[in-house]
Design an enzyme around this catalytic site. Structure first.
Site, PDB file in Angstrom:
ATOM      1  N   TYR A 193       0.842  -1.205   0.000  1.00 34.73           N
ATOM      2  CA  TYR A 193       0.000   0.000   0.000  1.00 34.73           C
ATOM      3  C   TYR A 193       0.872   1.248   0.000  1.00 34.73           C
ATOM      4  O   TYR A 193       1.942   1.268   0.620  1.00 34.73           O
ATOM      5  CB  TYR A 193      -0.893   0.037   1.242  1.00 34.73           C
ATOM      6  CG  TYR A 193      -2.103  -0.853   1.158  1.00 34.73           C
ATOM      7  CD1 TYR A 193      -3.255  -0.438   0.498  1.00 34.73           C
ATOM      8  CD2 TYR A 193      -2.088  -2.116   1.743  1.00 34.73           C
ATOM      9  CE1 TYR A 193      -4.370  -1.259   0.422  1.00 34.73           C
ATOM     10  CE2 TYR A 193      -3.199  -2.944   1.666  1.00 34.73           C
ATOM     11  CZ  TYR A 193      -4.332  -2.513   1.007  1.00 34.73           C
ATOM     12  OH  TYR A 193      -5.429  -3.334   0.923  1.00 34.73           O
ATOM     13  N   TYR A 247      -0.636  -9.802  -0.011  1.00 31.90           N
ATOM     14  CA  TYR A 247       0.352  -9.307   0.964  1.00 31.90           C
ATOM     15  C   TYR A 247       0.204 -10.040   2.293  1.00 31.90           C
ATOM     16  O   TYR A 247      -0.875 -10.520   2.634  1.00 31.90           O
ATOM     17  CB  TYR A 247       0.217  -7.787   1.145  1.00 31.90           C
ATOM     18  CG  TYR A 247      -1.128  -7.279   1.618  1.00 31.90           C
ATOM     19  CD1 TYR A 247      -1.493  -7.315   2.962  1.00 31.90           C
ATOM     20  CD2 TYR A 247      -2.024  -6.725   0.714  1.00 31.90           C
ATOM     21  CE1 TYR A 247      -2.709  -6.827   3.389  1.00 31.90           C
ATOM     22  CE2 TYR A 247      -3.258  -6.241   1.125  1.00 31.90           C
ATOM     23  CZ  TYR A 247      -3.590  -6.288   2.466  1.00 31.90           C
ATOM     24  OH  TYR A 247      -4.802  -5.808   2.883  1.00 31.90           O
ATOM     25  N   ARG A 283      -3.155 -12.076   2.603  1.00 36.88           N
ATOM     26  CA  ARG A 283      -4.464 -11.660   2.088  1.00 36.88           C
ATOM     27  C   ARG A 283      -4.576 -12.006   0.602  1.00 36.88           C
ATOM     28  O   ARG A 283      -3.650 -11.782  -0.173  1.00 36.88           O
ATOM     29  CB  ARG A 283      -4.656 -10.138   2.225  1.00 36.88           C
ATOM     30  CG  ARG A 283      -4.799  -9.559   3.611  1.00 36.88           C
ATOM     31  CD  ARG A 283      -5.944 -10.093   4.443  1.00 36.88           C
ATOM     32  NE  ARG A 283      -7.184 -10.442   3.767  1.00 36.88           N
ATOM     33  CZ  ARG A 283      -8.112  -9.569   3.333  1.00 36.88           C
ATOM     34  NH1 ARG A 283      -7.947  -8.286   3.501  1.00 36.88           N
ATOM     35  NH2 ARG A 283      -9.221  -9.980   2.773  1.00 36.88           N
ATOM     36  N   HIS A 286      -7.277  -8.210  -3.501  1.00 38.84           N
ATOM     37  CA  HIS A 286      -8.580  -7.586  -3.217  1.00 38.84           C
ATOM     38  C   HIS A 286      -8.524  -6.079  -3.425  1.00 38.84           C
ATOM     39  O   HIS A 286      -7.459  -5.466  -3.329  1.00 38.84           O
ATOM     40  CB  HIS A 286      -9.039  -7.886  -1.777  1.00 38.84           C
ATOM     41  CG  HIS A 286      -8.124  -7.323  -0.732  1.00 38.84           C
ATOM     42  ND1 HIS A 286      -6.967  -7.949  -0.336  1.00 38.84           N
ATOM     43  CD2 HIS A 286      -8.172  -6.166  -0.012  1.00 38.84           C
ATOM     44  CE1 HIS A 286      -6.343  -7.228   0.576  1.00 38.84           C
ATOM     45  NE2 HIS A 286      -7.053  -6.119   0.788  1.00 38.84           N
ATOM     46  N   HIS A 319     -10.559  -2.615  -1.953  1.00 44.63           N
ATOM     47  CA  HIS A 319     -11.484  -2.107  -0.948  1.00 44.63           C
ATOM     48  C   HIS A 319     -12.487  -1.158  -1.598  1.00 44.63           C
ATOM     49  O   HIS A 319     -12.106  -0.310  -2.415  1.00 44.63           O
ATOM     50  CB  HIS A 319     -10.723  -1.350   0.143  1.00 44.63           C
ATOM     51  CG  HIS A 319      -9.809  -2.225   0.946  1.00 44.63           C
ATOM     52  ND1 HIS A 319     -10.174  -2.772   2.158  1.00 44.63           N
ATOM     53  CD2 HIS A 319      -8.546  -2.662   0.711  1.00 44.63           C
ATOM     54  CE1 HIS A 319      -9.166  -3.489   2.632  1.00 44.63           C
ATOM     55  NE2 HIS A 319      -8.165  -3.439   1.779  1.00 44.63           N
TER      56      HIS A 319
HETATM   57 FE   LIG Z   1      -6.333  -4.558   2.015  1.00 40.98          FE
END
Ligand SMILES: [Fe+2]
Length: 232
Positions: free
Chosen positions: A102, A141, A151, A154, A156
């Site tokens: 991120y 990640y 995870r 995806h 959000h």
């Molecule tokens: Fe996320």
């Protein structure tokens, strides 16, 4: 103001507030019974317009410089439980880059940042409830929830809808991801059909030759077929 006739969520179609396998939910979930909002509050909602908050429907580049990764087009329709379009509603988006990192100071994952990928966007539905944006496929990640926890890919999503009662913060997943079976957030929705509503469909019609893969992700706000919330 009339209270919306929201149908109750069917059992298992939404995640519980506390999920044992998702450690941090046990710390932040409510310990006291919930307080019902007055109908006038539940029916109200902030309204955001594109002339106030500029749409940003292309996450795949910064100032014309392309982000690394697999370019994708994501599109769908936002409806309410009566299949009526939710028009002119704001959708906020955020995601990791193709490496699973991120663009955020608290993300310390040992994966490279991409200066050409900021990782957030904003779109509005049209009069028929349709939305569309361009991005790159986010990477998986690690997240330290348990040993070797990763995870799934995806994106959000945050939607305000027509009222506070229709507010939805959720995650869109990709079909065929082997991490879905192992992910406590995705698995927090116990009903398999409801879980499936969180997975986008690859769409060849939406795919643009020589340019980007297309994924369709329709969203239902509130009701029997509602898109599940992410585990809180
Ligand atoms: Fe996320």
């Amino acid at each position: 103001m009339t209270r919306p006739a929201y149908l109750p969520f069917p059992p298992g179609s939404q995640p519980p507030y506390s999920v044992a396998r998702y450690g941090s939910t046990t710390k932040r979930s409510p310990r006291q019974p919930l307080v019902a909002l007055a109908p006038t509050i539940e029916c109200a909602a902030p309204v955001f317009r594109p002339d106030q908050l500029a749409p940003d429907a292309d996450l795949s580049q910064v100032a014309g410089r392309a982000a690394l990764g697999e370019r994708i087009i994501v599109a769908g329709r936002v409806t309410d439980e009566a299949d009526r379009p939710v028009a002119n509603t704001m959708i906020e988006l955020w995601q990791a880059n193709a490496s699973g990192r991120y663009h955020h100071e608290r993300d310390t994952h040992d994966a490279p940042l991409d200066p050409n990928f900021r990782g957030s966007g904003r779109v509005f539905t049209d009069a028929a409830g349709h939305y569309r944006f361009v991005s790159i496929k986010p990477g998986a990640y690690p997240w330290r929830n348990h040993t070797n926890a990763w995870r799934p890919n995806h994106i959000h999503f945050s939607l305000f809808g027509a009222s506070w009662g229709a507010r939805l913060v959720t995650q869109m997943y990709f079909p065929g991801d082997p991490l879905l079976e192992l992910d406590p957030i995705y698995q927090a929705v116990s009903d398999a059909a409801a879980r499936a509503r969180l997975v986008a469909a690859f769409d060849l019609e939406l795919t643009q030759p020589e340019w980007a893969l297309g994924y369709r992700f329709d969203i239902v706000l509130r009701g029997l077929h509602a898109t599940p919330l992410e585990a809180p």
